[in-house]
Design an enzyme around this catalytic site. Sequence first.
Site, PDB file in Angstrom:
ATOM      1  N   SER A  56      17.845  48.540  42.005  1.00 11.76           N
ATOM      2  CA  SER A  56      17.312  49.841  42.391  1.00 11.76           C
ATOM      3  C   SER A  56      15.931  50.035  41.779  1.00 11.76           C
ATOM      4  CB  SER A  56      18.250  50.970  41.919  1.00 11.76           C
ATOM      5  OG  SER A  56      18.278  51.024  40.504  1.00 11.76           O
ATOM      6  N   LYS A  57      15.351  51.189  42.059  1.00 11.92           N
ATOM      7  CA  LYS A  57      13.998  51.495  41.607  1.00 11.92           C
ATOM      8  C   LYS A  57      13.866  51.418  40.089  1.00 11.92           C
ATOM      9  CE  LYS A  57       9.932  52.995  43.063  1.00 11.92           C
ATOM     10  NZ  LYS A  57       9.136  52.260  44.033  1.00 11.92           N
ATOM     11  N   ARG A  58      14.928  51.749  39.377  1.00 13.32           N
ATOM     12  CA  ARG A  58      14.819  51.758  37.916  1.00 13.32           C
ATOM     13  C   ARG A  58      14.672  50.353  37.340  1.00 13.32           C
ATOM     14  NH1 ARG A  58      19.935  50.882  35.548  1.00 13.32           N
ATOM     15  NH2 ARG A  58      21.636  50.817  37.059  1.00 13.32           N
TER      16      ARG A  58
END
Length: 476
Positions: free
Chosen positions: A243-245
């Site tokens: 994911s983006k994190r």
Amino acid sequence: MTNANEKVRVRFAPSPTGYLHIGGVRTALFNWLFARHHKGTFILRIEDTDRSRSTEESIQAILDGMRWLGLDWDEGPVCQMDRLDLYKEHADRLLKKGAAYLCTCTPEELETRRKEAQAKKLIPRYDGRCRERKGPAPDRPAAVRFKAPQIGQTVVEDLVKGRVRFDNAQLDDLIMLRSDGVPTYNFGVVVDDSLMEITHVIRGDDHLNNTPRQIQIYHALGYPLPKFAHLSMILGPDKSRLSKRHGATSVTEYHEQGYLPEALINYLARLGWSHGDQEVFSREELIEKFSLDRITSSSAVFNPEKLLWLNGHYIHQAESFRLAGLLKPFLAGQGLSAEAINEGILDKVITAVKARSRTLVELAQGATYFFKDEVSFDEPARVKFLTPEIRSVLIELVDRLSASASFAPMELEKRFKEVLEQKGMKLSQLAQPVRVALTGRTVSPGIYEVMEILGRDRSLARLKKAIDLIPTDIAK
């Protein structure tokens, strides 16, 4: 996997609801490699039936990302919203043979029943109340539902996952065509893959649970089944879904961060696929060696550091003239105008700097001081190395360099040695202050190489400017 007479046809079918992300790129890559390996056809299809989220900007981002990566398509791009007549025609065919029916249940009614099922701890599924309707629908919007088998099993023979069985009792009557004539995913994909004569459906395993529904529709329409290969998901370093994190997840971000397309292609090819212990592959090698039976069924873990290392490898191997064209936007990002970039030394600068660079951003940062009029000093470096004690040494060096007939590396080395012998110093004691004076930093290519590229006038001017900045009093 394939027989000698079979002409391979595969497709990549993204939804244009955002940018092209890493998982999608790997799916596109595996389809592309499979098609190229078998000298087959690679089709790009845009599944744009989510009208509330699909945008032209996203379609363009997908096309741009594919082109940047060199994943060229043989047919397409084909957009589903341009094919609505085909979906209606197929839905009508299933209605006529009794394999589908009109459903007038409203979204509100369906939501109420879903909540009731959840309250009773039942699996939320359509209760079939319109299933046996005869004749035309009442005067209200009607969707078309597939009349799914309610007993037995549907078996998916997957080329990656193996044989997977699904109980038909758990599969309800899905909507094929919404009341506005737009197909749902499971129906549209069957119609499109059938009409496009897709031989292999290679996609993420988040679609595995959709496959039995699609198989049932294939059978109802009388179309042959393609072979299925579901790719395991990509996990972040912490083993959760990428994911983006975890950092950049879209092709656009990697492009902007200075990654080379061949590095991203090489890295993603190794996410879930292998050929022995080999890590670095040319595009030609990937095409030659790629096969579905080497895809692992376990999830792949995304390692940003490994990708960064691989990108550095490709930058080190790249021809400097090619990097010169790629580097200019990144030099502009460092505040350099096009006029400030000296084309006469650009190749030399890149050759000197690229060995220490892992991205084009790092390459631009390492090249900037060659083109700027003024040196921007790293303050801790200036304080540590441009000291009163070194001032007289730098003055002596400037005098000897000014008198030198040549600024070639061998001549520069000779002048440095003369100063070092006179002052009783080691090279590191002089090279670092000179490096800071010329570049503003403590890390650079070899000092003689830097001076040769800068040239006599600029090198001497920077050394003199540094001398002027040094206090004349030596602290006691």
